[in-house]
Design an enzyme around this catalytic site. Structure first.
Site, PDB file in Angstrom:
ATOM      1  N   GLU A   1       0.882  -1.493  -0.024  1.00  0.00           N
ATOM      2  CA  GLU A   1      -0.102   0.158  -0.075  1.00  0.00           C
ATOM      3  C   GLU A   1       0.930   1.196  -0.016  1.00  0.00           C
ATOM      4  O   GLU A   1       1.814   1.490   1.043  1.00  0.00           O
ATOM      5  CB  GLU A   1      -1.113  -0.131   1.275  1.00  0.00           C
TER       6      GLU A   1
ATOM      7  N   CYS B   1      -2.300   8.825   3.031  1.00  0.00           N
ATOM      8  CA  CYS B   1      -2.357   8.266   1.470  1.00  0.00           C
ATOM      9  C   CYS B   1      -3.315   8.515   1.149  1.00  0.00           C
ATOM     10  O   CYS B   1      -3.823   8.880  -0.215  1.00  0.00           O
ATOM     11  CB  CYS B   1      -1.757   6.904   1.624  1.00  0.00           C
TER      12      CYS B   1
END
Length: 463
Positions: free
Chosen positions: A234, A268
């Site tokens: 990720e 993010c």
């Protein structure tokens, strides 16, 4: 980078830590292998008992660990408390649901018969020792959302946490130990990034998961690929936030402020690029800029603070360079655009909205990891979707509309691991989370996440 707790609100180094020696790393790997041999044989009831106990302890510790996280990486303490509560929820969710998520699957009898079998099942078995390389921005949540499903599946964990959150990293090992997990089921490795490759190449490590930067992901993926080991990545995100003509503009603008500055903008999945239809652009811009201006920037330990310091001095400087590059090439700062003059100490940056952004500016393509938003006006949905996809990342996306045709078009065409309509992107235990393109691969959370580090074993019985 030294392993140290450095208060980003002051720049003061509070404590430093020695990296583990080679002999100690070897001992930890041997302990993990031994623990794995036992833990994989435990039943779901025992695993759930341990994870629920860890959740109970974390709930009791929430205020203290929240202050630790704030001290180490600067998030407002109220956000740190919310992070701890989210971890408790995820632990309890997996303790309740893991057995069902990993239940034997029974293929259709027609398919079983076609294979020549009398019966067949698919069984999920743990892979073994999993190395987790985790970031500082959500120092508790990023680890728990991996560890809870991994431990419930029967795996064991080695944590290499970011070097600026060592106290949080050590707390996590202590948490699982106090909960009663056998020695070696969860271990924190205080090591630098240079030690990761040898550990990942070790035969006792079966797989790895990483949340972090694109370069870090590329490095881990290349080593794991060379060793033919499973990885989940990720990585970064530059999430679009689309506001279309039928949107509730007032609610969209209020949510946009939170979506951009959550975790001091260091997330993010924070919305970063605000793409607004010309019909509602002026109304949205007015409300959004006003909301960003009204935020309170200051001491993250103060409950009234909305935006604290960035986690590192380098991160603050990198963000300032992105903004300065854009301003130097013609972008307009509708608010912010500089470090707050009233905060001389610490690594603060003012909430900022940039308009008139063009593809020639670095910020058009690069992730802004801090409280800086880019604002774009578009003529129609075609232009909005094209601009949303004009990024190397594809983590998540937000769309504000009441038009079902818009909904179907965005679900079909937006290049992202998630599309959130009329609400802010967030991760939830019951929903898969992950991205496409340079945002990584694989999924965390939900049934998808717990099965990432399982061996889906076909069990075939002849007639």
């Amino acid at each position: 980078m030294p392993i140290a707790t450095v208060d980003p609100a002051t720049g003061e180094t509070l404590e430093t830590f020695e990296a583990l020696s080679g002999d100690e790393i070897e001992r930890r790997l041997a302990t993990a292998e031994s623990a794995c041999a036992r833990h994989r044989l435990s039943d779901f009831a025992e695993r759930a008992r341990l994870l629920n106990r860890a959740a109970d302890l974390l709930e009791e510790d929430a205020a203290d660990i929240a202050r630790t996280m704030t001290t180490e990486m600067g998030k407002p303490v109220k956000a740190a408390e919310a992070e701890a509560a989210k971890c408790v929820k995820a632990m309890r969710w997996y303790a309740e649901h893991a057995e069902g998520l990993l239940a034997d699957e029974h293929p259709a009898q027609r398919d079983v018969s076609d294979s020549g079998a009398e019966r067949a099942i698919v069984r999920y078995r743990p892979l073994g020792v999993v190395l987790a390389v985790m970031p500082w921005n959500f120092p508790l949540w990023q680890v728990v959302r991996f560890a809870a499903p991994a431990l419930m599946a029967g795996n064991v964990a080695l944590l290499k946490h970011a070097s600026n959150v060592p106290r949080t990293a050590l707390y996590l090992q202590d948490l699982f130990t106090r909960a009663g997990y056998p020695e070696g089921c969860f271990q924190t490795l205080l090591i630098g990034s240079g030690a990761v490759e040898d550990i990942l190449r070790d035969r006792r490590v079966a797989a790895a998961t990483l949340t972090g930067s694109e370069p870090a992901g590329r490095s881990v993926a290349s080593v794991a690929g060379d060793e033919i080991k499973k990885t989940v990545l990720e990585l970064g995100g530059s999430d679009p936030f689309l506001v279309l003509p039928s949107a509730d503009v007032e609610r969209a603008a209020a949510t946009a402020v939170t979506a951009r500055v959550q975790n001091n903008g260091q997330s993010c999945i924070a919305a970063k690029r605000f793409i607004v239809h010309a019909d509602v652009y002026d109304a949205f811009r007015e409300r959004f800029v006003a909301g960003m201006r009204e935020l309170t920037v200051g001491d993250p330990m103060d409950e009234n603070t909305d935006v604290g310091p960035l986690a590192t001095e380098q991160g603050r400087d990198d963000l300032a360079e992105l903004v300065d590059d854009a301003l130097g090439k013609g972008a307009a700062a509708l608010c912010g655009g500089q470090r707050p003059k009233e905060l001389e100490r610490g690594w603060y940056y003012s909430p900022t909205v940039l308009a008139d952004v063009t593809p020639q500016m670095r910020i058009h393509r690069e992730e802004a990891f801090g409280p800086v938003a880019t604002l774009y006006r578009v003529a129609d949905l075609d232009e909005a979707v094209a601009l949303a996809n004009d990024t190397p990342f594809g983590l998540s996306s937000n769309v504000w509309t009441r038009d079902e045709a818009d909904v179907e078009r965005c679900v079909r065409d937006l290049e992202a691991g998630g599309v959130f309509f009329n609400g802010m992107t967030a991760s939830h235990p019951g929903l898969p989370f992950g991205g496409v393109k340079r945002s990584g691969y694989g999924r965390e959370l939900s049934g998808h996440g717990i099965r990432e580090f399982c061996n889906a074993t076909t069990v075939w019985h002849g007639a």
